[in-house]
Write a protein that holds these residues in place. Structure first.
Motif, PDB file in Angstrom:
ATOM      1  N   ASN A 149       2.010 -17.231  10.500  1.00  0.00           N
ATOM      2  CA  ASN A 149       0.737 -16.526  10.633  1.00  0.00           C
ATOM      3  C   ASN A 149       0.881 -15.101  11.145  1.00  0.00           C
ATOM      4  N   PHE A 150       2.055 -14.743  11.646  1.00  0.00           N
ATOM      5  CA  PHE A 150       2.278 -13.328  11.922  1.00  0.00           C
ATOM      6  C   PHE A 150       2.160 -12.514  10.628  1.00  0.00           C
ATOM      7  N   THR A 151       2.553 -13.133   9.519  1.00  0.00           N
ATOM      8  CA  THR A 151       2.413 -12.474   8.215  1.00  0.00           C
ATOM      9  C   THR A 151       1.117 -12.885   7.524  1.00  0.00           C
ATOM     10  N   PHE A 152       0.847 -14.198   7.447  1.00  0.00           N
ATOM     11  CA  PHE A 152      -0.314 -14.685   6.719  1.00  0.00           C
ATOM     12  C   PHE A 152      -1.610 -14.157   7.327  1.00  0.00           C
ATOM     13  N   GLY A 153      -1.687 -14.164   8.674  1.00  0.00           N
ATOM     14  CA  GLY A 153      -2.867 -13.626   9.335  1.00  0.00           C
ATOM     15  C   GLY A 153      -3.042 -12.138   9.077  1.00  0.00           C
ATOM     16  N   SER A 154      -1.928 -11.430   9.011  1.00  0.00           N
ATOM     17  CA  SER A 154      -1.995  -9.990   8.749  1.00  0.00           C
ATOM     18  C   SER A 154      -2.504  -9.702   7.343  1.00  0.00           C
ATOM     19  N   LEU A 155      -2.117 -10.547   6.378  1.00  0.00           N
ATOM     20  CA  LEU A 155      -2.578 -10.339   5.007  1.00  0.00           C
ATOM     21  C   LEU A 155      -4.091 -10.438   4.929  1.00  0.00           C
ATOM     22  N   GLY A 156      -4.671 -11.328   5.733  1.00  0.00           N
ATOM     23  CA  GLY A 156      -6.116 -11.493   5.698  1.00  0.00           C
ATOM     24  C   GLY A 156      -6.863 -10.432   6.486  1.00  0.00           C
ATOM     25  N   MET A 157      -6.265  -9.929   7.562  1.00  0.00           N
ATOM     26  CA  MET A 157      -7.007  -9.047   8.465  1.00  0.00           C
ATOM     27  C   MET A 157      -6.738  -7.561   8.257  1.00  0.00           C
ATOM     28  N   PHE A 158      -5.500  -7.202   7.964  1.00  0.00           N
ATOM     29  CA  PHE A 158      -5.130  -5.790   8.041  1.00  0.00           C
ATOM     30  C   PHE A 158      -4.636  -5.160   6.748  1.00  0.00           C
ATOM     31  N   VAL A 159      -4.110  -5.967   5.819  1.00  0.00           N
ATOM     32  CA  VAL A 159      -3.433  -5.364   4.674  1.00  0.00           C
ATOM     33  C   VAL A 159      -4.389  -4.549   3.809  1.00  0.00           C
ATOM     34  N   VAL A 160      -5.571  -5.100   3.511  1.00  0.00           N
ATOM     35  CA  VAL A 160      -6.534  -4.350   2.689  1.00  0.00           C
ATOM     36  C   VAL A 160      -6.945  -3.073   3.409  1.00  0.00           C
ATOM     37  N   TYR A 161      -7.218  -3.183   4.707  1.00  0.00           N
ATOM     38  CA  TYR A 161      -7.571  -1.987   5.490  1.00  0.00           C
ATOM     39  C   TYR A 161      -6.435  -0.980   5.463  1.00  0.00           C
ATOM     40  N   PHE A 162      -5.190  -1.442   5.640  1.00  0.00           N
ATOM     41  CA  PHE A 162      -4.044  -0.534   5.650  1.00  0.00           C
ATOM     42  C   PHE A 162      -3.919   0.208   4.313  1.00  0.00           C
ATOM     43  N   TYR A 163      -4.058  -0.529   3.212  1.00  0.00           N
ATOM     44  CA  TYR A 163      -3.901   0.108   1.906  1.00  0.00           C
ATOM     45  C   TYR A 163      -5.038   1.071   1.587  1.00  0.00           C
ATOM     46  N   THR A 164      -6.264   0.758   2.016  1.00  0.00           N
ATOM     47  CA  THR A 164      -7.399   1.624   1.677  1.00  0.00           C
ATOM     48  C   THR A 164      -7.517   2.806   2.642  1.00  0.00           C
ATOM     49  N   ASP A 165      -7.355   2.577   3.940  1.00  0.00           N
ATOM     50  CA  ASP A 165      -7.618   3.624   4.926  1.00  0.00           C
ATOM     51  C   ASP A 165      -6.372   4.397   5.357  1.00  0.00           C
ATOM     52  N   ILE A 166      -5.204   3.764   5.310  1.00  0.00           N
ATOM     53  CA  ILE A 166      -3.975   4.447   5.738  1.00  0.00           C
ATOM     54  C   ILE A 166      -3.224   5.014   4.532  1.00  0.00           C
ATOM     55  N   VAL A 167      -3.061   4.186   3.502  1.00  0.00           N
ATOM     56  CA  VAL A 167      -2.321   4.625   2.311  1.00  0.00           C
ATOM     57  C   VAL A 167      -3.215   5.390   1.345  1.00  0.00           C
ATOM     58  N   GLY A 168      -4.499   5.042   1.290  1.00  0.00           N
ATOM     59  CA  GLY A 168      -5.440   5.776   0.443  1.00  0.00           C
ATOM     60  C   GLY A 168      -5.622   5.220  -0.954  1.00  0.00           C
ATOM     61  N   ILE A 169      -5.379   3.916  -1.153  1.00  0.00           N
ATOM     62  CA  ILE A 169      -5.594   3.282  -2.459  1.00  0.00           C
ATOM     63  C   ILE A 169      -7.039   2.785  -2.535  1.00  0.00           C
ATOM     64  N   SER A 170      -7.634   2.834  -3.710  1.00  0.00           N
ATOM     65  CA  SER A 170      -9.018   2.403  -3.864  1.00  0.00           C
ATOM     66  C   SER A 170      -9.147   0.900  -3.615  1.00  0.00           C
ATOM     67  N   ALA A 171     -10.316   0.499  -3.077  1.00  0.00           N
ATOM     68  CA  ALA A 171     -10.546  -0.901  -2.764  1.00  0.00           C
ATOM     69  C   ALA A 171     -10.517  -1.765  -4.028  1.00  0.00           C
ATOM     70  N   ALA A 172     -11.025  -1.223  -5.144  1.00  0.00           N
ATOM     71  CA  ALA A 172     -11.036  -1.988  -6.394  1.00  0.00           C
ATOM     72  C   ALA A 172      -9.614  -2.299  -6.858  1.00  0.00           C
ATOM     73  N   ALA A 173      -8.734  -1.311  -6.757  1.00  0.00           N
ATOM     74  CA  ALA A 173      -7.342  -1.519  -7.163  1.00  0.00           C
ATOM     75  C   ALA A 173      -6.663  -2.545  -6.257  1.00  0.00           C
ATOM     76  N   VAL A 174      -6.927  -2.456  -4.950  1.00  0.00           N
ATOM     77  CA  VAL A 174      -6.334  -3.411  -4.007  1.00  0.00           C
ATOM     78  C   VAL A 174      -6.836  -4.826  -4.285  1.00  0.00           C
ATOM     79  N   GLY A 175      -8.144  -4.949  -4.539  1.00  0.00           N
ATOM     80  CA  GLY A 175      -8.706  -6.267  -4.828  1.00  0.00           C
ATOM     81  C   GLY A 175      -8.092  -6.895  -6.068  1.00  0.00           C
ATOM     82  N   THR A 176      -7.912  -6.106  -7.104  1.00  0.00           N
ATOM     83  CA  THR A 176      -7.300  -6.620  -8.340  1.00  0.00           C
ATOM     84  C   THR A 176      -5.853  -7.051  -8.096  1.00  0.00           C
ATOM     85  N   LEU A 177      -5.121  -6.239  -7.329  1.00  0.00           N
ATOM     86  CA  LEU A 177      -3.736  -6.598  -7.004  1.00  0.00           C
ATOM     87  C   LEU A 177      -3.669  -7.912  -6.238  1.00  0.00           C
TER      88      LEU A 177
END
Length: 599
Positions: A149-177
């Motif tokens: 859950n150090f990894t699994f929990g992070s995938l649910g809580m932070f990864v989408v935020y990290f990709y959209t707000d830190i890396v700058g990828i669109s939410a639609a692209a992240v959702g599809t991935l």
């Protein structure tokens, strides 16, 4: 080996049982004729005096006309003070390794002051699958899910935020991935499960995966956050897709063997439930650690993308250490019965055919999938409900704690609830209470304190459900082996993991689909009536529907009623060897053997 009772011609046949260290016990007891049909009260059982400091085997002479056999099993009840000797249904063996011990307990009459009655103690010699597992074994096993859950929990809580707000990828692209990768991940689970079934090493079949897979798992977790900073969006998306799916392969290569290990450590249903409860409890501890420690770690390392990378270096090192603790403390004790073909010799089509014959596995799979759809809807809708109904977006943290902390208490309560009422009954009651808890917000939609109360109510019953989920699958493994004489562990467990991934994927997708259908617009401070109705739908009504489906599946899941018979037969197989597989399986095995010999 039969002898004769002194003044009666009834032959006595010895049954050897292991007695733990005890004060000296010397008793001579006669049988009462009302407990042994057609026997006179003239047979004797003698306990020789002993004052040993170590275990020893003690012969008990049983008055049967012929030595008890595996097909005519008996149990012995010995009244130390009343001279009672009877039988019901037990497996006597001569120094049999699965006859674990005699346990003395109160039985029948109790000591009553003034009436001169003496307590009656009884002993049952039983076939036991229990292993010597202590608190450290249960806790150490649970460390594995904390690490996951150090990894699994992070995938649910932070990864989408990290990709959209830190890396700058669109939410639609992240959702599809995420949707594509989740589907790919389910296929990987089944492949890994099949490989686990075919693994044989000096460490066993599941433990070597934890030993050698921990470091790759940790490295790939870190690479998830090491997205090239100055690359184009296309390159970043390609990197995310590759790194995420490589992590999912590593994730399945740890999670599937770890879950399968439960069925290899012990065959005792109660001990498996305790292992699962420890796992679920420490999994929630892992989520709480991730929730509260990730951002402080990121800020401590200077923030930005490098702060995220270094934070997950620390978390991954801890996860690796926890996996190695599991490897070092757990032992694969469960061995297949004599005459059972080794799993590495099963053709894949035989494994699949055995899987399709396991009706209770499909019920457990459906329950797992539908429950995780409801769970995903609950988690995904919480932020929208807090923002637009409670007008407190920051309340998500408190609402999550109000849900998880009671759940952890509920998990601990399972150690008392499951043995007394059975997993299935407890889960059905918890699902009914969950439906009530999901309906309640409709009566006070904007009351913060009332919604916190409903979250606590949901969490209390979520704990026992969570504690049962992964305990169902080891039971279905034993049932499938009993029904088909083909033992398949990794494939069945990985199929369960597939159900979890499907449920989470569908639930996550439904959040977006329903909000879009309702006209939700994240740029608006005030949402339309249709959008607010969509939030109600994903927060209240859809979880209720999926919980109702789960209740129907649990009502059909009746494995608890036949499980004692299943385990009794498996105990017999351990001694006398497993019966041959049914004709349809034997034919496939013979064909595979013929092909192998041709090569």
């Amino acid at each position: 080996m039969a002898s004769r009772c002194g003044h009666h011609k009834t032959p006595l046949h010895p049954v050897y049982v292991r007695i733990p260290p005890n004060p000296t016990i010397t008793r001579k007891m006669s049988s009462s004729h009302d407990t042994i049909p057609n026997r006179k009260p003239s047979s004797f059982v003698a306990f020789p005096a002993r004052n040993a400091l170590s275990d020893c085997y003690l012969p008990i002479l049983t008055p049967f006309s012929q030595p008890p056999s595996m097909s005519n099993c008996v149990s012995v009840h010995i009244g130390l003070f009343t001279g009672h000797f009877g039988y019901s249904s037990l497996m006597p063996q001569f120094r049999h390794p699965y006859v674990k011990a005699i346990s003395f307990r109160r039985h029948g009459a109790r000591e009553t002051p003034g009436k001169g009655k003496r307590s009656v103690m009884s002993s049952a010699i039983t076939t036991s699958f229990k292993e010597k597992l202590g608190l450290k074994d249960y806790v150490a096993y649970g460390f594995g899910d904390m690490a996951i859950n150090f990894t699994f929990g992070s995938l649910g809580m932070f990864v989408v935020y990290f990709y959209t707000d830190i890396v700058g990828i669109s939410a639609a692209a992240v959702g599809t991935l995420m949707l594509i990768s989740r589907s790919f991940d389910g296929i990987i689970d089944v492949c890994v499960g099949t490989l686990v079934d075919k693994t044989h090493s000096r460490w066993g079949k599941a433990r070597p995966w934890l030993l050698f897979g921990a470091i790759p798992f940790g490295i790939l977790t870190v690479t998830l956050f090491a997205v090239p900073q100055h690359a184009s969006d296309t390159v970043k998306i390609i990197y995310i897709f590759i790194s995420y799916n490589l992590l999912m392969i590593a994730f399945s290569s740890m999670a599937i063997p770890y879950g399968t290990l439960n069925s290899l450590v012990t065959q005792d249903q109660g001990q498996r439930e305790k292992l699962n409860l420890s796992r679920m409890f420490l999994a929630q501890c892992g989520i709480l650690i991730i929730t509260n420690a990730t951002m402080p770690l990121v800020n401590a390392f200077g923030g930005g993308q490098m702060g995220w990378v270094l934070a997950y270096v620390v978390l991954s090192v801890i996860a690796c250490a926890l996996f190695w603790v599991v490897f070092g403390t757990q032992k694969e004790r469960v061995k297949i019965a004599k005459g059972t073909k080794k799993k590495s010799q099963y053709p894949f089509k035989v494994e699949v055919k055995a899987w399709l014959k396991n009706k209770y596995w499909f019920m457990a799979f459906g329950f797992l999938a539908f429950f995780h759809v409801a769970y995903s809807l609950t988690q995904g809708s919480l932020v929208y409900y807090a923002k637009y109904y409670l007008h407190q977006p920051d309340a998500v943290g408190v609402l999550t704690l109000a849900y998880l902390l009671p759940a952890m208490v509920g998990i601990l309560a399972c150690t008392k609830l499951f043995p007394k009422f059975g997993k299935t009954r407890v889960v059905i009651v918890c699902l009914v209470v969950s439906i009530i808890a999901y309906i309640l917000p409709l009566f006070a939609k904007e009351s913060y304190s009332f919604i916190v109360f409903t979250q606590i109510m949901k969490g209390i019953v979520y704990g026992p459900i969570l504690g049962s989920i992964w305990a169902f699958f080891p039971d279905t493994i034993e049932y499938g082996y009993w029904k088909t004489k083909i033992r398949v562990e990794g494939l069945l467990y990985s199929g369960g993991s597939l159900g979890q991934k499907i449920g989470l994927g569908i639930g996550t997708a439904m959040v977006g689909w329903v909000l879009a259908a309702g006209g939700y617009d994240g740029a608006k401070a005030v949402q339309s009536a249709g959008a607010m109705g969509a939030i109600d739908m994903i927060y209240v009504w859809l979880p209720i529907i999926f919980f109702a489906v789960c209740i129907v599946l649990m009502a059909m899941y009746r494995i608890d009623k036949i499980f004692p018979k299943v385990m009794s037969d498996l105990a017999d197989w351990k001694v006398n060897g497993a019966p041959a597989p049914d004709a349809e399986f034997q034919k496939l095995l013979d064909e595979a053997d013929a092909k192998a010999s041709d090569k």
